[in-house]
Design a protein around this motif. Structure first.
Motif, mmCIF file in Angstrom:
data_model
loop_
_atom_site.group_PDB
_atom_site.id
_atom_site.type_symbol
_atom_site.label_atom_id
_atom_site.label_comp_id
_atom_site.label_asym_id
_atom_site.label_seq_id
_atom_site.Cartn_x
_atom_site.Cartn_y
_atom_site.Cartn_z
ATOM 1 N N PRO A 1 -9.474 -3.772 -5.993
ATOM 2 C CA PRO A 1 -8.771 -2.480 -5.986
ATOM 3 C C PRO A 1 -7.439 -2.592 -5.258
ATOM 4 O O PRO A 1 -7.321 -3.305 -4.265
ATOM 5 N N ARG A 2 -6.450 -1.902 -5.792
ATOM 6 C CA ARG A 2 -5.142 -1.893 -5.148
ATOM 7 C C ARG A 2 -5.118 -0.786 -4.104
ATOM 8 O O ARG A 2 -5.823 0.221 -4.231
ATOM 9 N N SER A 3 -4.259 -0.974 -3.103
ATOM 10 C CA SER A 3 -4.232 -0.010 -2.005
ATOM 11 C C SER A 3 -3.601 1.306 -2.454
ATOM 12 O O SER A 3 -2.823 1.342 -3.420
ATOM 13 N N ALA A 4 -3.939 2.367 -1.733
ATOM 14 C CA ALA A 4 -3.362 3.679 -2.052
ATOM 15 C C ALA A 4 -1.847 3.637 -1.896
ATOM 16 O O ALA A 4 -1.121 4.291 -2.664
ATOM 17 N N GLU A 5 -1.357 2.858 -0.952
ATOM 18 C CA GLU A 5 0.098 2.751 -0.737
ATOM 19 C C GLU A 5 0.770 2.123 -1.956
ATOM 20 O O GLU A 5 1.840 2.560 -2.375
ATOM 21 N N ALA B 1 -0.148 2.250 -4.957
ATOM 22 C CA ALA B 1 -0.221 3.125 -6.143
ATOM 23 C C ALA B 1 0.448 4.477 -5.908
ATOM 24 O O ALA B 1 0.513 5.295 -6.840
ATOM 25 N N ALA B 2 0.964 4.695 -4.710
ATOM 26 C CA ALA B 2 1.513 6.018 -4.380
ATOM 27 C C ALA B 2 2.812 6.299 -5.136
ATOM 28 O O ALA B 2 3.549 5.379 -5.506
ATOM 29 N N GLY B 3 3.064 7.573 -5.377
ATOM 30 C CA GLY B 3 4.342 7.979 -5.973
ATOM 31 C C GLY B 3 4.484 7.585 -7.428
ATOM 32 O O GLY B 3 5.606 7.437 -7.934
ATOM 33 N N GLN B 4 3.378 7.392 -8.131
ATOM 34 C CA GLN B 4 3.428 6.977 -9.551
ATOM 35 C C GLN B 4 2.335 7.699 -10.319
ATOM 36 O O GLN B 4 1.292 8.024 -9.759
ATOM 37 N N TRP B 5 2.596 7.856 -11.613
ATOM 38 C CA TRP B 5 1.558 8.312 -12.539
ATOM 39 C C TRP B 5 1.491 7.327 -13.686
ATOM 40 O O TRP B 5 2.411 7.259 -14.508
ATOM 41 N N LEU B 6 0.448 6.557 -13.717
ATOM 42 C CA LEU B 6 0.156 5.647 -14.829
ATOM 43 C C LEU B 6 1.396 4.888 -15.316
ATOM 44 O O LEU B 6 1.776 4.954 -16.487
ATOM 45 N N GLY B 7 1.993 4.173 -14.388
ATOM 46 C CA GLY B 7 3.081 3.274 -14.750
ATOM 47 C C GLY B 7 4.482 3.811 -14.555
ATOM 48 O O GLY B 7 5.452 3.080 -14.733
ATOM 49 N N ALA C 1 -5.696 12.068 -10.563
ATOM 50 C CA ALA C 1 -7.021 11.460 -10.716
ATOM 51 C C ALA C 1 -6.920 10.182 -11.554
ATOM 52 O O ALA C 1 -7.579 9.175 -11.260
ATOM 53 N N GLY C 2 -6.087 10.223 -12.581
ATOM 54 C CA GLY C 2 -5.892 9.041 -13.425
ATOM 55 C C GLY C 2 -5.295 7.886 -12.637
ATOM 56 O O GLY C 2 -5.704 6.731 -12.786
ATOM 57 N N GLN C 3 -4.338 8.182 -11.786
ATOM 58 C CA GLN C 3 -3.702 7.140 -10.975
ATOM 59 C C GLN C 3 -4.701 6.551 -9.979
ATOM 60 O O GLN C 3 -4.727 5.341 -9.751
ATOM 61 N N GLU C 4 -5.511 7.401 -9.405
ATOM 62 C CA GLU C 4 -6.529 6.934 -8.460
ATOM 63 C C GLU C 4 -7.549 6.041 -9.180
ATOM 64 O O GLU C 4 -7.956 4.998 -8.659
ATOM 65 N N ALA C 5 -7.935 6.456 -10.385
ATOM 66 C CA ALA C 5 -8.887 5.648 -11.160
ATOM 67 C C ALA C 5 -8.264 4.309 -11.553
ATOM 68 O O ALA C 5 -8.935 3.277 -11.554
ATOM 69 N N TYR D 1 1.836 -4.996 -15.875
ATOM 70 C CA TYR D 1 2.572 -4.667 -14.644
ATOM 71 C C TYR D 1 2.704 -3.143 -14.469
ATOM 72 O O TYR D 1 3.807 -2.605 -14.356
ATOM 73 N N THR D 2 1.562 -2.489 -14.474
ATOM 74 C CA THR D 2 1.558 -1.026 -14.438
ATOM 75 C C THR D 2 2.104 -0.473 -13.129
ATOM 76 O O THR D 2 2.831 0.528 -13.138
ATOM 77 N N LEU D 3 1.762 -1.124 -12.013
ATOM 78 C CA LEU D 3 2.244 -0.613 -10.723
ATOM 79 C C LEU D 3 3.690 -1.050 -10.480
ATOM 80 O O LEU D 3 4.085 -2.170 -10.814
ATOM 81 N N LEU D 4 4.447 -0.171 -9.847
ATOM 82 C CA LEU D 4 5.870 -0.451 -9.612
ATOM 83 C C LEU D 4 6.074 -1.704 -8.770
ATOM 84 O O LEU D 4 6.991 -2.489 -9.018
ATOM 85 N N CYS D 5 5.218 -1.898 -7.764
ATOM 86 C CA CYS D 5 5.395 -3.063 -6.892
ATOM 87 C C CYS D 5 5.165 -4.357 -7.678
ATOM 88 O O CYS D 5 5.819 -5.375 -7.408
ATOM 89 N N ASP D 6 4.282 -4.325 -8.674
ATOM 90 C CA ASP D 6 4.053 -5.518 -9.497
ATOM 91 C C ASP D 6 5.248 -5.786 -10.406
ATOM 92 O O ASP D 6 5.636 -6.931 -10.641
ATOM 93 N N ARG D 7 5.818 -4.687 -10.924
ATOM 94 C CA ARG D 7 7.013 -4.843 -11.780
ATOM 95 C C ARG D 7 8.158 -5.418 -10.967
ATOM 96 O O ARG D 7 8.906 -6.262 -11.440
#
Lengths: 270, 240
Positions: B146-150, B152-158, B131-135, A245-251
């Motif tokens: 792939p997950r959307s940019a929205e 994954a936004a506002g985060q760095w690797l968890g 770059a890590g978050q985008e990857a 659950y790395t992404l916040l929305c998944d958590r």
């Protein structure tokens, strides 16, 4: 809400953080077990966020390190890993009982933590468990769903052959520390036994174990109707998420599931 | 939240282990514990801790703040002095923990510094994290689609990232300090020097085992460094 660090256990070798809501005497306590080899904080602080959210709902919690993991030491007692896990969980329950008056407990574990929870469900006072990516076995249905589309896809064949070629050219360097599953019939019988004893079980699978589970129906294929359709068992597949659950929305999605199930099955005292 | 690894009696030297941030804090937990236990066995009082908003400490991950981290290092150094009775405190940190130890060196009164692959250029580190978050969001080993940019936004690797934290980190640029500094280099490939610290006299020691801090597929794997205790122990003995 107060959080307190404790050293506890028969050799005071265990380290854990208890979350103790002010008005929670007698409530069900939630015990969170290590994910893999990671310490009690959990991947991306998942255990910290989860326990604090449950504290806000009124549940006393304990996230702690099993013997030899994280900050916990060894007990110096002989015994199998299974015996150690049971003894550690029993000590964790005793701590929450003493600090918050809990008499019933729900265990939570992700991946290896789910396997630890499965082992410790036999301990006195355990009334339920939340297994995150717990045991699941490939079934005939899994193989049909997995391989049939691949057989008909030239792109998949190309990928398969390229992967095999790479594997043949590059020697495997990594040592695998993956756990070995017990036989499926054993797990099925143990789950049936838990349900017969009145435990309430919640299985949540992530989309990150697609190599192991590819449809919600697989749970029934795996354990049969007696377990899968039991009214005290719930199974959900959070498709699209990864294993931790790395992404916040998944958590957020996971937390919503866990909170909803707990509030329904074990409403907080008061 | 902190853990003190004490010694019998008075410890002449103490070491404060400043953790890195984000998932690196979790990945280094075991090696920090091993280092702390090993040094304590050699008579050095060691304190390891979590900054507020990280690990087991109070506060939300989103509230992470550079100035608060520096203040926490000062508090932890003071706590170490009280607990161990030591007169000399050495600051240690891996990655961003090294950056924070360096930034807090003067205020925390570190007599020397041992920095393990410290981040010296915040702007470049921010670009690497982006770059890590985008990857990550497009990585097939994490996500079937792939997950959307929205998402994954506002985060760095968890971990969530506030605008303030992002700006603070981007603005970080290392400057030499008075305390003698040892840099432990475990980068997998030579990536240039350690400017401006090496130019100012910092000693650089290459570790035997390399550490790939940014590998997306090892986000949950513990960092291993079999020679860390030996290297740090020898550095402290030479300094004594």
């Amino acid at each position: 809400m107060a959080e307190r660090a404790f050293r506890f256990g028969r050799a005071r070798h265990l380290v854990g953080i208890a979350g103790l809501p002010a008005a929670a005497r007698g409530a069900v306590g939630v015990i969170v077990l290590n994910t893999g080899l990671m310490h009690r904080v959990g991947p991306f602080r998942l255990h910290v966020d989860l326990t604090r959210r449950l504290n806000a709902l009124g549940y006393p919690t304990l996230r702690f390190d099993l013997s030899t993991m994280g900050d916990s030491g060894a007990s110096a007692e002989a015994g199998s890993r299974e015996q150690q896990i049971r003894a550690d969980v029993s000590a964790a329950a005793a701590l929450l009982a003493g600090q918050a008056g809990c008499t019933r407990f729900v265990l939570v574990g992700l991946c290896r933590g789910a396997q630890s929870a499965h082992i410790a469900c036999s301990e006195a006072g355990v009334a339920g468990a939340i297994f995150l990516d717990g045991y699941i076995y490939r079934t005939f249905g899994f193989k049909l769903r997995h391989y049939l589309p691949r057989l008909l896809s030239p792109a998949r064949w190309h990928g398969f052959l390229a992967r095999k070629l790479r594997e043949a050219m590059v020697p495997e360097e990594e040592v695998s520390f993956g756990s070995v599953y017990p036989p499926r019939a054993q797990v099925r019988d143990e789950l049936a036994g838990m349900l017969a004893r009145g435990l309430r079980l919640c299985f949540v699978y992530s989309g990150g174990i697609g190599e192991q589970l590819n449809h919600p129906r697989q749970f029934r294929e795996c354990y049969g109707r007696g377990v899968a359709d039991h009214p005290a068992l719930r199974m959900d597949l959070l498709d699209g998420t990864d294993h931790t659950y790395t992404l916040l929305c998944d958590r957020e999605r996971l937390f919503g599931h866990v909170e909803g199930w707990l509030l329904e099955q074990f409403p907080p005292a008061g | 939240m902190g853990m003190y690894h004490g010694v019998a009696g008075h410890a002449p030297v103490g070491m404060l282990l400043c953790p890195p941030l984000g998932q690196m804090l979790l990945r280094t937990h075991r090696i920090y514990r091993q280092l702390a236990s090993g040094l304590a066995a050699r008579g050095i009082g060691v304190l390891r801790f979590d900054y507020r908003g990280t690990g087991d400490s109070a506060g939300d991950s989103l509230a992470l703040d550079w100035q608060h981290c520096l203040a926490d290092i000062r508090s932890a150094a003071a706590e170490l002095r009280v607990r161990s009775g030591c007169a000399t405190v050495v600051g240690f940190g891996a990655q961003l923990g090294g950056s924070l130890a360096l930034a807090a060196a003067s205020a925390a009164g570190f007599a020397r510094l041992i920095l393990w692959d410290p981040v010296l250029d915040g702007a470049r580190h921010v670009a690497e994290l982006d770059a890590g978050q985008e990857a990550l969001r497009t990585d097939p080993q994490h996500y079937t689609k792939p997950r959307s940019a929205e998402e994954a936004a506002g985060q760095w690797l968890g971990f969530p990232v506030s605008a303030q934290w992002r700006a603070q980190l981007a603005g970080w640029r290392a400057e030499p300090v008075r305390a003698p500094t040892l840099i432990l280099d475990s980068r997998p490939e030579p990536a240039g020097g350690w400017s401006p610290l090496d130019e100012a006299g910092a000693r650089v020691l290459t570790m035997q085992a390399s550490t790939d801090w940014g590998d997306l597929h090892r986000l949950e794997h513990a960092i291993l460094a079999p020679d860390l205790l030996r290297v740090v122990g020898e550095a402290l003995e030479q300094a004594a």
